[in-house]
Write a protein that holds these residues in place. Sequence first.
Motif, PDB file in Angstrom:
ATOM      1  N   VAL A 187       0.838  -1.194   0.000  1.00 28.24           N
ATOM      2  CA  VAL A 187       0.000   0.000   0.000  1.00 28.24           C
ATOM      3  C   VAL A 187       0.876   1.248   0.000  1.00 28.24           C
ATOM      4  CG1 VAL A 187      -1.771   1.281   1.263  1.00 28.24           C
ATOM      5  CG2 VAL A 187      -1.796  -1.218   1.289  1.00 28.24           C
ATOM      6  N   GLY A 188       0.445   2.265  -0.727  1.00 32.18           N
ATOM      7  CA  GLY A 188       1.120   3.556  -0.670  1.00 32.18           C
ATOM      8  C   GLY A 188       1.647   4.020  -2.009  1.00 32.18           C
ATOM      9  N   SER A 189       2.954   4.247  -2.077  1.00 27.80           N
ATOM     10  CA  SER A 189       3.606   4.779  -3.276  1.00 27.80           C
ATOM     11  C   SER A 189       2.976   6.101  -3.686  1.00 27.80           C
ATOM     12  CB  SER A 189       3.543   3.770  -4.429  1.00 27.80           C
ATOM     13  OG  SER A 189       4.366   4.171  -5.502  1.00 27.80           O
ATOM     14  N   ILE A 190       2.844   7.010  -2.718  1.00 25.57           N
ATOM     15  CA  ILE A 190       2.239   8.315  -2.989  1.00 25.57           C
ATOM     16  C   ILE A 190       3.303   9.197  -3.621  1.00 25.57           C
ATOM     17  CG2 ILE A 190       1.029  10.280  -1.972  1.00 25.57           C
ATOM     18  CD1 ILE A 190       0.240   8.379   0.341  1.00 25.57           C
ATOM     19  N   GLY A 191       3.409   9.097  -4.924  1.00 26.06           N
ATOM     20  CA  GLY A 191       4.423   9.829  -5.665  1.00 26.06           C
ATOM     21  C   GLY A 191       4.091   9.806  -7.144  1.00 26.06           C
ATOM     22  N   TRP A 196      11.737  20.651 -16.799  1.00 29.37           N
ATOM     23  CA  TRP A 196      10.302  20.803 -17.060  1.00 29.37           C
ATOM     24  C   TRP A 196       9.525  19.598 -16.552  1.00 29.37           C
ATOM     25  CZ3 TRP A 196       7.605  17.419 -20.264  1.00 29.37           C
ATOM     26  CH2 TRP A 196       6.268  17.756 -20.521  1.00 29.37           C
ATOM     27  N   LEU A 197      10.052  18.399 -16.810  1.00 32.34           N
ATOM     28  CA  LEU A 197       9.385  17.175 -16.377  1.00 32.34           C
ATOM     29  C   LEU A 197       9.303  17.104 -14.862  1.00 32.34           C
ATOM     30  CD1 LEU A 197       8.143  14.394 -16.977  1.00 32.34           C
ATOM     31  CD2 LEU A 197      10.469  13.463 -17.006  1.00 32.34           C
ATOM     32  N   LYS A 198      10.390  17.432 -14.194  1.00 34.46           N
ATOM     33  CA  LYS A 198      10.405  17.374 -12.734  1.00 34.46           C
ATOM     34  C   LYS A 198       9.438  18.381 -12.120  1.00 34.46           C
ATOM     35  CE  LYS A 198      14.965  15.348 -11.976  1.00 34.46           C
ATOM     36  NZ  LYS A 198      14.382  14.193 -11.247  1.00 34.46           N
ATOM     37  N   ALA A 199       9.310  19.556 -12.750  1.00 34.92           N
ATOM     38  CA  ALA A 199       8.360  20.550 -12.248  1.00 34.92           C
ATOM     39  C   ALA A 199       6.934  20.040 -12.370  1.00 34.92           C
ATOM     40  CB  ALA A 199       8.529  21.865 -13.018  1.00 34.92           C
ATOM     41  N   MET A 200       6.636  19.374 -13.477  1.00 34.30           N
ATOM     42  CA  MET A 200       5.295  18.811 -13.653  1.00 34.30           C
ATOM     43  C   MET A 200       5.048  17.685 -12.651  1.00 34.30           C
ATOM     44  SD  MET A 200       3.508  17.292 -17.105  1.00 34.30           S
ATOM     45  CE  MET A 200       3.461  18.934 -17.833  1.00 34.30           C
ATOM     46  N   GLN A 201       6.049  16.854 -12.425  1.00 31.53           N
ATOM     47  CA  GLN A 201       5.905  15.775 -11.448  1.00 31.53           C
ATOM     48  C   GLN A 201       5.660  16.339 -10.050  1.00 31.53           C
ATOM     49  OE1 GLN A 201       9.619  13.675 -12.111  1.00 31.53           O
ATOM     50  NE2 GLN A 201       8.574  12.053 -13.216  1.00 31.53           N
ATOM     51  N   ALA A 223       1.970  17.092  -5.554  1.00 32.43           N
ATOM     52  CA  ALA A 223       1.264  17.934  -4.582  1.00 32.43           C
ATOM     53  C   ALA A 223      -0.238  17.686  -4.643  1.00 32.43           C
ATOM     54  CB  ALA A 223       1.568  19.406  -4.855  1.00 32.43           C
ATOM     55  N   GLN A 224      -0.787  17.507  -5.847  1.00 36.82           N
ATOM     56  CA  GLN A 224      -2.212  17.225  -5.984  1.00 36.82           C
ATOM     57  C   GLN A 224      -2.560  15.869  -5.367  1.00 36.82           C
ATOM     58  OE1 GLN A 224      -3.505  17.662 -10.068  1.00 36.82           O
ATOM     59  NE2 GLN A 224      -2.441  19.604 -10.318  1.00 36.82           N
ATOM     60  N   PHE A 225      -1.699  14.882  -5.568  1.00 39.18           N
ATOM     61  CA  PHE A 225      -1.897  13.557  -4.974  1.00 39.18           C
ATOM     62  C   PHE A 225      -1.903  13.670  -3.450  1.00 39.18           C
ATOM     63  CE2 PHE A 225      -0.313   8.859  -5.564  1.00 39.18           C
ATOM     64  CZ  PHE A 225      -1.370   8.424  -4.789  1.00 39.18           C
ATOM     65  N   ALA A 226      -0.922  14.368  -2.894  1.00 40.76           N
ATOM     66  CA  ALA A 226      -0.839  14.514  -1.439  1.00 40.76           C
ATOM     67  C   ALA A 226      -2.058  15.249  -0.889  1.00 40.76           C
ATOM     68  CB  ALA A 226       0.448  15.259  -1.071  1.00 40.76           C
ATOM     69  N   ASP A 227      -2.518  16.273  -1.596  1.00 34.47           N
ATOM     70  CA  ASP A 227      -3.711  17.003  -1.150  1.00 34.47           C
ATOM     71  C   ASP A 227      -4.933  16.091  -1.115  1.00 34.47           C
ATOM     72  OD1 ASP A 227      -2.299  19.346  -0.859  1.00 34.47           O
ATOM     73  OD2 ASP A 227      -2.916  20.202  -2.790  1.00 34.47           O
ATOM     74  N   TRP A 228      -5.052  15.208  -2.118  1.00 36.29           N
ATOM     75  CA  TRP A 228      -6.180  14.273  -2.166  1.00 36.29           C
ATOM     76  C   TRP A 228      -6.137  13.326  -0.969  1.00 36.29           C
ATOM     77  CZ3 TRP A 228     -10.797  13.021  -3.758  1.00 36.29           C
ATOM     78  CH2 TRP A 228     -11.195  11.673  -3.860  1.00 36.29           C
TER      79      TRP A 228
END
Length: 291
Positions: free
Chosen positions: A128-132, A176-181, A186-191
């Motif tokens: 369970v997890g892998s919040i990334g 650019w890719l890292k900024a999008m990630q 952050a959206q995942f963590a907020d959820w």
Amino acid sequence: MNVAERLASRLPGRLGERAERPVVAVVRLHGVITPTPSPVARATINTHALETALTRAFGHERLAAVALEVNSPGGAPTQSALIADRVRGLAAKKNVPVLAFCEDVAASGGYWLACAADEIYAHATSLVGSIGVISAGFGLAGLLERFGVERRLHSAGEHKARLDPFQPEKAEDVAWLKAMQTELHAQFADWVRERRAGRLRGEEAELFSGEVWTGAKAVELGLVDGLGTLRGVVGERWPDATVAVAEPRKPLLARLGLGGAAARFGATPADGMLGAVEALEHRAVWSRFGL
């Protein structure tokens, strides 16, 4: 009360009793989460495949609860969010609780789906997890030249060909890719914070590090509410309920019983190659968790 219910209520014994039982609907969320319905993959998750199953599950008249049976290593973030939003919308409309049950793995997008539930349960051995957020690909610069193949790429727009695998990697494209990630992370963590409010334990740096834990450890961290199986928890909470499974829409070739053969051989050599590549990509996602 409709005609079927009136008739069932007049029948003696178990038939009439069964017609009045509450219903716990089960929706199976098994496979890699992908925006494109695959004709050859054995199991994938997307809004197209799940819509019928979700509407059927939430459509029962005596609905007591909906159970999500999650077994997914993740995949596309947008599909994860769209499916979770759909579950929450239907749950609010029907005013019923939603429970998620993590099987082998509920990681990354799979955990995003689990968080659509009001309660989450896992087996002690579940992952369970892998919040990334993760992106993977290949660097093939120089490969075509080695075989005497000339590639022609034409584009309008300075950044249209970012991260082209046949060109040398550029530092600005990686940035650019890292900024999008970072934004998606952050959206995942907020959820997770929203859905697990008041239940998370431990430092956020650890919880949102992308780490994966066993179900037993996930209970300690507040990522799941307890250890248990669908059969056990539903049987205890709703002992008289009828369990109704709503199956997602299967790929066309799977419905025809041809999925395995098509994935191995394909209708044409090109189809076979695409099927093999797709199977390898899905296999790679599962293999990150040793499955």
